[in-house]
Design an enzyme around this catalytic site. Structure first.
Site, PDB file in Angstrom:
ATOM      1  CG  HIS A  80      -2.100   3.354   6.104  1.00 54.50           C
ATOM      2  ND1 HIS A  80      -0.915   3.215   5.616  1.00 54.50           N
ATOM      3  CD2 HIS A  80      -2.116   4.699   6.456  1.00 54.50           C
ATOM      4  CE1 HIS A  80      -0.413   4.450   5.312  1.00 54.50           C
ATOM      5  NE2 HIS A  80      -1.110   5.265   5.997  1.00 54.50           N
ATOM      6  CG  HIS A 111      -1.798   0.884   1.395  1.00 51.66           C
ATOM      7  ND1 HIS A 111      -1.816   1.996   2.698  1.00 51.66           N
ATOM      8  CD2 HIS A 111      -2.541   1.893   0.573  1.00 51.66           C
ATOM      9  CE1 HIS A 111      -2.709   2.912   2.560  1.00 51.66           C
ATOM     10  NE2 HIS A 111      -2.901   2.953   0.992  1.00 51.66           N
TER      11      HIS A 111
END
Lengths: 819, 174
Positions: free
Chosen positions: B123, B104
């Protein structure tokens, strides 16, 4: 085996690549991206490239990187070009973060070269000779106009049923809502219409508007400035991902507390605990559908303890008892705080019993929301809600009861405050008045099921996947559409007039002529007789605003696929053909109503609509405002910049209800149990509550994801989260295909064992092409035709062992845990 | 190698002969300017290094070993799962290796032995080491890159490829 992309290098955008502003068109947040395009035979180098950084070095965390999903080859001005769509570090919305949806925008583009999204429609299709045959725009629009004109002039415009998006992003935006609105609300006065996700043309949040409070009144930065985030029926880490990560997480790190109201433990709650610590997170896992009772107890407790904002109440809210009575169009009376509290008054003990949470936790929530700090200063609280109560029990009163709390505590129009919808799509509504639709609006699905309507124009809606009572709707819609298909087949080889005669004969005999405007051949599109191919944002220029009213122009960087067109130009084409056909029919006066669509581009539609109401706003000015855009309403233009409005109601004047006194109203939200017909009985008679939930991986774009292997590998079937003991009791293993059924119908999905799921609760992902949750949702709605999708009960049985496709699927917990 | 070179030469001669016949009568128009740039040549596939990551004897079940592949700036783990998995090598078919840069945003992930997953503190994304690095939940638009492994007669474990692009680079081999 997990899906491997088998890609280990990508082209590098050269320094002179074209750069385009992009606002992600999938969810409400509208993250900023930059699209780079460059000729097929050019490339940058590790040291000389569009990013101006040394790509020969390993980039650090949060650094610039083109993931394979951010790359494609698309057609631009007729030529194949490289495309990279990369998160924008300078956009205040997402600060360089990409979501699992938006970071796949490039991959989700149709490409003749890489073969992506070959499901996209390239040409108009017409039901001919027993199949859908490609044809020209002129041919397709001619038939649409001839049948529509004949039917509405022989009968009335009430014979035309319209399903149309009303949002921003994707298919919506100011250009396209204006064009469809002008066609159906100005040239015609169609009242039998509905919106993409509900069976009538109505607001999702009538009560907050009637109370004077627009539902999008804050700025995202309020989450960073607040003391408490109060979230109800929402799962922002999944459905407003970068709002959570880029604004709520910093707020929690700044010391804000987090209160979540949700019967289900979500990944949002887990992440909040990780960031803020469990001691600063309160999860009120209430019994489904009892939100209003909780809100009323919080309201009562806050008022009784004097944790209210007296000045705000005195200056900004109505004082004289009842202001608007309960009536057919208003499911609760509205008025002063005292007036509302009479109806809302609920003790902590009563709420604890109804909601199934402790008195202490309700009291703690009230303290976190409203109790002044030790130094006597007021506590700031931002309240955020979404489908858990919008698609919940007694929508009007429940949302009203929540807004009561924000009004009592003065948490609207102030830093760190706001009481807002979190939203699904972006917004982009600009249409002529819809007053003729009426309130309550027609329940269009039931109208169609009853045999009403003769023509159905559908704009980017797929009720087969997203409506309630979908089993019955699908059966009836198909039966009625098939009557027209058979008539068309029988008229094969005849003239256009003979074909129109055949269709009109069939619809007068109970059939339904269906025109579907979409980017793919959708499920409801299988009932269509004419299919018109539309394009998406970035295949056209598109303007929308996000959940803090941030308006951006998302720029066109590629050609529409094949012969597809922007919806606004399709609407113009229908209007122009209506005018022509009506003149042939010597109906000059009616034909004149379809003038005014001589648009060449989407910008022409924007200037004809939004710009007329907002003359400061032009494409050129929006382009200059870039990915940060401007927050609506726009109040002026100075020094080369549009001047916006950071948050609404900073002057304490409430206007959304249109009252001259500009005072906000409280809602007399009296609890009445299950509001929608049939819900109480359904609960009584079935074993499982079937919650209807979203998942970040394909939230807002499942229609594209059905053609993306990375997604299909993870969830080849819609997941149904289920408690392991319930699974054992039913003889169900992980990944087994299971059926949910009740009196409304049946649907299927894949069992996903979930240790946090309560016994008797299952959570099925909504909107899946491979299993519609709406099949089992009853037709029950509220007085204003708002559906209660969230409250469905059913029985469950295993229908098949896990299929070979499921072998690669992980069934581990979705919750992040630090090692 | 010598055989390859011959085949290239052979093909080139055929090309020139055919070209000469076709070009007869158009004089010398096809002669290139002397300073024409030569096209760069390269293989269609990346050349990955074959790096030794460890030996079978060093691995204990469910205790990951830190590695770096294809170079020192690309951290990963080498892991013996304890039961055969897809893509697993070694006598038990259970040895795998993954990048630990989250695909990511490139945060360093940590291994959670309790459920054999990689977890990103940035995250909250998660990947399943028993399922080919499939993203269990998260924001990445691909599964975590899995390194292609082989084991020689001595039990030495080598990495010699990767399934997906590693975060933060336009090419896995820089």
């Amino acid at each position: 085996m997990a899906y491997k992309r088998q890609i280990d290098r990508l082209p590098i955008p050269p320094k002179d690549a074209k750069v385009h502003n992009v606002t992600c068109h999938y969810c409400i947040v509208g993250c900023g991206y930059k699209a780079y395009t460059w000729p097929r035979n050019k490339q940058g180098t590790l040291t000389d490239n569009a990013f101006g950084i040394n790509l020969g070095e390993q980039q650090a965390a949060d650094g610039t990187w083109i993931a394979p999903s951010m790359y494609n080859i698309v057609r631009q001005d007729g030529k194949d070009v490289h495309l990279a769509v990369v998160p924008d570090h300078d956009c205040v919305v997402n600060s360089g973060l990409g979501s699992v949806r938006g970071a796949r925008m490039a991959e989700a583009r149709p490409s003749y070269v890489t073969g992506t999204q070959q499901q996209r429609l390239s040409d108009p299709l017409m039901w001919r000779n027993g199949v859908w045959q490609p044809t020209s725009w002129d041919d397709a629009l001619d038939l649409v106009a001839r049948v529509t004109a004949r039917v509405v002039t022989q009968g009335s415009e009430d014979d035309l049923v319209v399903s149309m998006f009303d949002h921003g992003g994707s298919a919506g935006g100011y250009e396209n809502t204006w064009a469809t609105g002008k066609l159906y609300f100005e040239s015609m006065k169609v009242k039998n219409c509905r919106i993409h996700n509900r069976p009538a043309y109505n607001s999702e949040v009538h009560s907050t508007r009637d109370m004077g409070v627009d539902e999008l009144n804050y700025a995202y930065k309020d989450y960073e400035l607040t003391d408490t985030i109060f979230m109800i029926g929402a799962n922002s880490l999944e459905t407003q991902t970068n709002l959570f990560l880029n604004h709520m997480v910093p707020g929690l790190r700044n010391g804000a507390r987090f209160v979540s109201v949700d019967p289900r433990r979500t990944v949002t709650i887990n992440a909040a605990e990780e960031v803020a610590g469990k001691e600063n997170v309160l999860h009120l896992a209430i019994n489904e559908g009892t939100d209003m009772v909780l809100f009323n107890a919080l309201f009562t407790h806050i008022v009784d303890n004097g944790w209210v904002d007296k000045d705000f109440i005195a200056n900004s809210t109505f004082q004289g008892g009842e202001a608007a009575p309960l009536d057919d169009g208003h499911p609760a009376g509205l008025g002063s705080l005292d007036y509302a509290l009479d109806a809302c008054r609920t003790s902590l003990a009563d709420a604890a019993e109804t909601c199934g949470v402790s008195e202490a936790d309700i009291a703690k929530a009230a303290e976190w929301i409203a109790k002044p700090k030790e130094d006597g200063s007021r506590r700031k609280c931002v309240t955020a809600y979404e489908k858990g109560i919008i698609w919940g029990n007694d929508n009007y009163r429940t949302i009203g009861a929540l807004v009561n709390i924000a009004l009592a505590t003065g948490n609207i129009g102030r830093e760190g405050g706001g009481v807002c919808r979190l939203g699904g799509h972006q917004e982009g509504y600009y249409r002529p008045s819809d007053a003729h639709v009426g309130r309550p609006a027609e329940y269009v699905d039931q109208l169609l099921i009853r045999g009403g309507g003769k023509i159905h124009h559908i704009w980017a809606c797929d009720h087969h996947k997203t409506t309630l009572n979908a089993s019955q709707f699908k059966r009836v819609h198909k039966r009625r559409a098939d009557m027209v298909k058979e008539a068309m087949d029988a008229a094969a080889g005849g003239s256009r007039d003979q074909l129109v005669d055949a269709i009109v004969g069939a619809v007068n005999g109970g059939g339904l002529f269906v025109v579907d405007v979409d980017i793919i051949h959708s499920q409801i599109g299988h009932n269509a007789h004419v299919i018109l191919p539309a394009c998406e944002a970035n295949e056209m220029n598109l303007t929308s605003m996000n959940g803090e009213r941030r308006l951006r122009l998302s720029e066109k960087y590629m050609d529409p696929y094949g012969n597809s067109m922007p919806d606004c130009l399709i609407a113009a084409g229908i209007a122009q053909n209506m005018e022509r056909v009506l003149r042939e029919m010597c109906n000059e006066a009616y034909a004149d109503q379809f003038k005014g669509y001589d648009w060449q581009t989407e910008e022409d539609a924007f200037m004809d609509g939004y710009n007329k109401g907002n003359p400061e706003v032009t494409y050129e000015r929006l382009r200059a405002m870039g990915n940060n855009g401007v927050q609506e309403p726009v109040s002026g233009y100075a020094d080369g910049k549009l001047i916006g409005t950071e948050r609404l109601y900073t002057d304490g004047q409430f206007t959304r209800h249109g009252r001259e006194d500009k005072k906000a109203l409280f809602c007399a939200a009296e609890w009445r149990g299950w509001q929608a017909a049939g819900k109480a009985r359904e609960k009584e008679n079935h074993k499982y509550w079937i919650n209807n939930v979203r998942a970040n991986i394909f939230w807002q774009n499942q229609f594209l994801d059905q053609d993306i292997d990375f997604i299909q590998d993870r969830f080849p079937y819609p997941f149904i989260e289920m408690n392991s003991e319930d699974m054992a009791e039913e003889g169900i293993g992980a990944g087994d295909l299971i059926e949910i059924s009740n009196g409304n119908g049946a649907t299927q999905g894949m069992a996903y064992p979930t240790d946090t799921a309560k016994r008797g609760h299952v959570a099925m992902v909504f909107g899946s092409p491979a299993g519609s949750q709406g099949n089992v949702v009853s037709p029950g709605v509220n007085e204003l035709v708002l559906p209660d999708y969230k409250h469905t009960w059913g029985n469950i049985r295993k229908i098949a062992n896990a299929t070979p496709r499921v072998k690669a699927v992980s069934f581990k917990s979705k919750e992040y845990k630090s090692a | 190698m010598s055989r390859c070179t011959k085949m290239v030469d052979l093909g080139r001669r055929h090309f020139l002969r055919g070209g000469a016949i076709a070009a007869a009568g158009v004089a010398t128009a096809a002669v290139l300017p002397a300073d024409q740039a030569r096209a760069a040549s390269g293989s269609a596939l990346l050349d990955y290094p074959a790096n030794k990551l460890g030996n079978l004897a060093d691995l204990k079940v469910n205790e990951p070993v830190d590695i770096a592949y294809p170079d020192a700036d690309s951290p990963g783990i080498l892991l013996k799962i304890g039961q055969p998995v897809e893509g697993g090598v070694g006598p038990d078919g259970d040895i795998v290796a993954y990048s630990v840069l989250c695909p990511h945003k490139g945060w360093l992930m940590s291994y959670r032995a309790e459920d054999k997953s990689l977890n990103c503190p940035g995250h909250f994304s998660r990947f399943d080491c028993e399922a080919g690095g499939q993203q269990i939940w998260g924001h990445a638009t691909q599964n975590v890159p899995q390194f292609t492994l082989s084991v020689d007669d001595k039990g030495d474990i080598y990495a010699e490829g990767a399934s997906d692009l590693i975060f933060g680079r336009p090419s896995n081999v820089l």
